[in-house]
Design an enzyme around this catalytic site. Structure first.
Site, PDB file in Angstrom:
ATOM      1  N   LYS A   1       3.811   5.074   0.806  1.00 29.48           N
ATOM      2  CA  LYS A   1       2.836   6.175   1.262  1.00 29.48           C
ATOM      3  C   LYS A   1       2.202   6.664   0.081  1.00 29.48           C
ATOM      4  CE  LYS A   1       1.835   7.966   5.044  1.00 29.48           C
ATOM      5  NZ  LYS A   1       2.077   7.710   6.402  1.00 29.48           N
TER       6      LYS A   1
ATOM      7  N   GLY B   1      -4.751   4.196   6.861  1.00 32.77           N
ATOM      8  CA  GLY B   1      -4.894   5.540   7.095  1.00 32.77           C
ATOM      9  C   GLY B   1      -3.979   6.276   7.651  1.00 32.77           C
ATOM     10  N   ASP B   2      -4.035   7.673   7.508  1.00 31.38           N
ATOM     11  CA  ASP B   2      -3.128   8.542   8.131  1.00 31.38           C
ATOM     12  C   ASP B   2      -3.915  10.123   8.240  1.00 31.38           C
ATOM     13  OD1 ASP B   2       0.233   8.958   8.377  1.00 31.38           O
ATOM     14  OD2 ASP B   2      -0.459  10.901   7.284  1.00 31.38           O
TER      15      ASP B   2
END
Ligand code: NDP
Ligand code: 2IT
Length: 452
Positions: free
Chosen positions: A130, A169-170
């Site tokens: 992440k 994406g996030d």
């Protein structure tokens, strides 16, 4: 001398907290995991002997870097960015990038840790990672976002690659940001590869990736209900957030005959007792994606609805709650309110949106609770399918990808039932099921590699 690993979660957590001070979100994610997996590890001493839990909670590496960019007034601006490469035992690191002022090492470590098991649950060959930055895209022009993304990728490009680490994406990172990031990677490396997912359709993106997390969450919820001989059809649904995950959760809930009555953003929530139908949803997508507006504007357009400033939607009576905004957005008090109002299913579209005490409250009161690792795995699953399509140099149709997504969500549900159902008369413990099922594949790979 034989070093005895911890046999109790409490002992293990003490060590973890000491090694990682000031990282409350990371502690929370590990605690939820360790509580359910520790008994399984004790039943299988080979995991304990190999110190798997100790190894799994230490990232392979963390890259921290400075991102310098210039705003529209030519001021020099500085942000911090991270990439947490947590575990690549079952495939290249894979996980999103988040742009939000609250991004910290703790937040990215919790997200990266959960990503390991989420990705394992999908059945696809993806490790866990992440990244992101404390950059705040709100109020920035497209040019400013472009300059930030280009600068960020200049450093990030040294650490990622189609066989190494594949971001996506996030929160705060959608189609616009992925395009800027991919463009810069391609320029720097002179290489057109599937180094990012969530790409635009003209340059290697997959159909259904945009929809996948929200759709997948509702498919998972439907699986939970079907297992109880019920369905989402006719149910009243409360959803939080109004970004990528929330809007496509509304869309799929509508397709399956449910009525969605709430959405939110960080300023408050809207309640529309008539339901957010396809036409209203199209207006919201335009508001959010094109105009980058606020959800409060909904009530000007649809006056039957009400806006509740600085409040979350959990006081609205519903059968199903889908938290789709951010971490810790359902407190114990919110959980108790939902329970008192008769909620029967809670499915996490966001990552760790429910505080641990809230999770316990749902479970103790027989609410069927689908944890993020399982319920929102549809997004990364279709990212995995995007990687496959890129490797094959072809694109699958919408129907093909949607069918694969549905099958993956069904398989995840079956894995949760296998490891989380103690008897047919008891509700499935989806937290336990998801954690153990996700753990086994990664742990077995790690044991195979030896002491690495
Ligand atoms: P978006 O940026 O598209 O939308 C985020 C939404 O959540 C916005 O409505 C935003 O409101 C709200 N929000 C963000 N932070 C806060 C906060 N601190 N308090 C209240 N509301 C907040 O992000 P996504 O929809 O992509 O992500 C939502 C959640 O889903 C996250 O937890 C993410 O990790 C998770 N997720 C996303 C996946 C994906 O594929 N995108 C995959 C799996 C999980 P505002 O505009 O006011 O900030
Ligand atoms: O939390 C998540 O699973 C994501 N943000 C999606 C990650 C991805 O690589 O698609």
């Amino acid at each position: 001398m034989w070093i005895e690993p911890c046999k109790e979660t409490e002992c293990f957590m003490k060590g973890l907290q000491k090694r990682n001070p000031g990282q409350p979100e990371f502690h929370q994610a590990v605690k939820e995991f360790a509580e359910t997996v520790m008994p399984f590890i004790q039943e299988n001493p080979r995991y304990q002997k190999a110190q798997i839990l100790e190894r799994l909670t230490e990232p392979d590496r963390v890259i921290i870097y400075r991102v310098v960019w210039q705003d529209d007034k030519n001021n020099v601006r500085v942000n911090r960015a991270w990439r947490v490469q947590f575990n690549n035992s079952i495939g290249p690191y894979k996980g999103g990038l988040r742009f939000h002022p609250t991004v910290s090492l703790s937040v990215l470590k919790f997200l990266g840790f959960e990503q390991i098991f989420k990705n394992s649950l999908t059945g696809l060959p993806m490790g866990g990672g992440k990244g992101g930055s404390n950059f705040n895209p709100k109020g920035k022009s497209d040019d400013e976002v472009m300059r930030f993304c280009h600068s960020m990728m200049t450093e990030l490009s040294r650490h990622i690659g189609q066989f190494t680490d594949v971001p996506a994406g996030d929160i705060g990172v959608g189609a616009r940001e992925i395009s800027f990031l991919f463009g810069q990677y391609k320029r720097l490396r002179n290489e057109f590869t599937g180094v990012l997912t969530g790409k635009g359709l003209p340059f290697g993106g997959s159909l259904i990736r945009t929809e996948a997390t929200g759709y997948g969450c509702v498919y998972f919820c439907e699986n939970i209900l079907n297992h109880r001989n019920d369905s989402i059809k006719g149910k009243i649904v409360a959803i939080s957030g109004s970004g990528n995950v929330a809007t496509y959760a509304v869309e799929k809930a509508n397709h399956l005959g449910a009525k969605v009555v709430t959405l939110s953003d960080s300023s408050g929530f809207i309640h529309d007792p008539d339901g957010i139908d396809a036409e209203k949803l199209a207006w919201i997508k335009e508001l959010k994606e094109k105009r980058r507006g606020r959800i409060s504007e909904y009530v000007n357009q649809f006056p039957a609805a009400t806006f509740h400033q600085d409040q979350r939607p959990w006081g609205v009576t519903c059968d199903v709650a889908l938290p789709c905004a951010t971490q810790n957005e359902i407190s114990l008090t919110d959980a108790k309110t939902l329970i008192a109002n008769g909620v029967s299913v809670v499915c996490e579209g966001a990552n760790m949106p429910t505080e641990l005490e809230g999770v316990y409250a749902f479970q103790e009161n027989g609410v069927l609770f689908g944890p993020a690792k399982a319920a929102n795995a549809g997004g990364v699953a279709v990212s995995g399918l995007e990687q496959s399509q890129n490797a094959l140099r072809l694109s699958w149709s919408r129907a093909e990808v949607d069918e694969k997504l549905q099958t993956i969500m069904q398989d995840i549900h079956a894995k949760c039932v296998k490891h989380g159902e103690s008897s047919k008369s008891q509700p499935v413990n989806y937290v336990k099921g998801a954690n153990i099922a996700g753990f086994i594949k990664v742990a077995d790979a790690m044991i195979g590699y030896g002491a690495i």
